[in-house]
Scaffold this active site. Structure first.
Site, PDB file in Angstrom:
ATOM      1  N   ASP A   3       0.873  -1.176   0.000  1.00 28.88           N
ATOM      2  CA  ASP A   3       0.000   0.000   0.000  1.00 28.88           C
ATOM      3  C   ASP A   3       0.915   1.233   0.000  1.00 28.88           C
ATOM      4  O   ASP A   3       2.140   1.125  -0.182  1.00 28.88           O
ATOM      5  CB  ASP A   3      -0.980  -0.027   1.180  1.00 28.88           C
ATOM      6  CG  ASP A   3      -0.327   0.277   2.525  1.00 28.88           C
ATOM      7  OD1 ASP A   3       0.920   0.353   2.599  1.00 28.88           O
ATOM      8  OD2 ASP A   3      -1.069   0.434   3.516  1.00 28.88           O
ATOM      9  N   CYS A  42       3.250  -2.961   4.017  1.00 26.82           N
ATOM     10  CA  CYS A  42       2.403  -1.808   4.347  1.00 26.82           C
ATOM     11  C   CYS A  42       3.148  -0.998   5.402  1.00 26.82           C
ATOM     12  O   CYS A  42       4.350  -1.217   5.603  1.00 26.82           O
ATOM     13  CB  CYS A  42       0.990  -2.217   4.769  1.00 26.82           C
ATOM     14  SG  CYS A  42       0.825  -3.040   6.367  1.00 26.82           S
ATOM     15  N   THR A  57       3.047  -0.886   8.740  1.00 28.75           N
ATOM     16  CA  THR A  57       3.553  -1.733   9.823  1.00 28.75           C
ATOM     17  C   THR A  57       3.785  -3.171   9.401  1.00 28.75           C
ATOM     18  O   THR A  57       4.432  -3.933  10.134  1.00 28.75           O
ATOM     19  CB  THR A  57       2.522  -1.780  10.970  1.00 28.75           C
ATOM     20  OG1 THR A  57       1.291  -2.285  10.425  1.00 28.75           O
ATOM     21  CG2 THR A  57       2.292  -0.399  11.572  1.00 28.75           C
ATOM     22  N   HIS A  78       9.916 -23.467   9.701  1.00 30.88           N
ATOM     23  CA  HIS A  78       8.829 -24.050  10.486  1.00 30.88           C
ATOM     24  C   HIS A  78       7.465 -23.856   9.824  1.00 30.88           C
ATOM     25  O   HIS A  78       6.659 -24.779   9.814  1.00 30.88           O
ATOM     26  CB  HIS A  78       8.789 -23.426  11.887  1.00 30.88           C
ATOM     27  CG  HIS A  78       9.905 -23.917  12.773  1.00 30.88           C
ATOM     28  ND1 HIS A  78       9.883 -23.773  14.150  1.00 30.88           N
ATOM     29  CD2 HIS A  78      11.082 -24.527  12.483  1.00 30.88           C
ATOM     30  CE1 HIS A  78      10.998 -24.297  14.665  1.00 30.88           C
ATOM     31  NE2 HIS A  78      11.742 -24.737  13.673  1.00 30.88           N
ATOM     32  N   HIS A 134       6.795 -30.196  11.295  1.00 31.06           N
ATOM     33  CA  HIS A 134       6.381 -28.853  10.877  1.00 31.06           C
ATOM     34  C   HIS A 134       5.352 -28.923   9.747  1.00 31.06           C
ATOM     35  O   HIS A 134       4.444 -28.101   9.681  1.00 31.06           O
ATOM     36  CB  HIS A 134       7.602 -28.033  10.459  1.00 31.06           C
ATOM     37  CG  HIS A 134       8.615 -27.922  11.560  1.00 31.06           C
ATOM     38  ND1 HIS A 134       8.358 -27.244  12.725  1.00 31.06           N
ATOM     39  CD2 HIS A 134       9.855 -28.454  11.695  1.00 31.06           C
ATOM     40  CE1 HIS A 134       9.409 -27.336  13.536  1.00 31.06           C
ATOM     41  NE2 HIS A 134      10.327 -28.079  12.922  1.00 31.06           N
TER      42      HIS A 134
END
Ligand code: RB5
Length: 144
Positions: free
Chosen positions: A7, A64, A66, A97, A132
């Site tokens: 974004d 973005c 954050t 993992h 995993h």
């Protein structure tokens, strides 16, 4: 081929990552955004995740402000395992993992050099399989 998108909050870092990957000879499909006008991050997650799901691209990178909003959005899309990474250890574990097929970064959180290290670490790590894989399969059972 890697898919990448952002974004407006991730626009600058996304562009830097595109240049970085291309300088290393890695092919990148840049799904935008192509300017810093305000947009809604869920809309930006969709084309990148679709390209991963339809195998047009091998994996995706989303940015973005954050990394939080775009990772929440990406993880709503069936088939996507998006990992928000702000450190190199998490980037390694995200592949080993969780077999993350998308990583998410915060353009307002981390600097470009750390972002490059995170991307390199995730790209070069290998999923460890075994227990995993069972856990990853259980994640996808939650989609149904
Ligand atoms: C946009 O201002 C910002 O909210 C977005 O880039 C992201 O940080 C959301 O999680």
């Amino acid at each position: 081929m890697l898919a990448i998108g952002s974004d407006h909050g991730g626009f600058e870092l996304k562009n830097r990552i595109v240049k970085y990957l291309e300088s290393k000879g890695i092919e990148v499909h840049d799904f935008g955004v192509y300017n810093d006008s305000s947009v809604d991050y869920p809309d930006c997650a969709v084309p990148v995740c679709n390209a991963v799901n339809d195998k047009t691209c091998d994996a995706g990178i989303l940015v973005c402000g954050t990394g939080i909003g775009i990772s929440i959005a990406a993880n709503k899309i069936k088939g996507i395992r998006a990992a928000l990474c702000s450190d190199v250890y998490s980037a390694k574990m995200a592949k080993e993992h969780n077999n993350a097929n998308v990583i998410c970064l915060g353009g307002r959180v981390i600097g470009e050099e750390l972002a490059y290290m995170i991307v390199d670490t995730w790209l070069n790590a290998e999923h460890l399989g075994g227990r995993h894989s069972n856990r990853v399969a259980k994640i996808h059972e939650l989609e149904n």
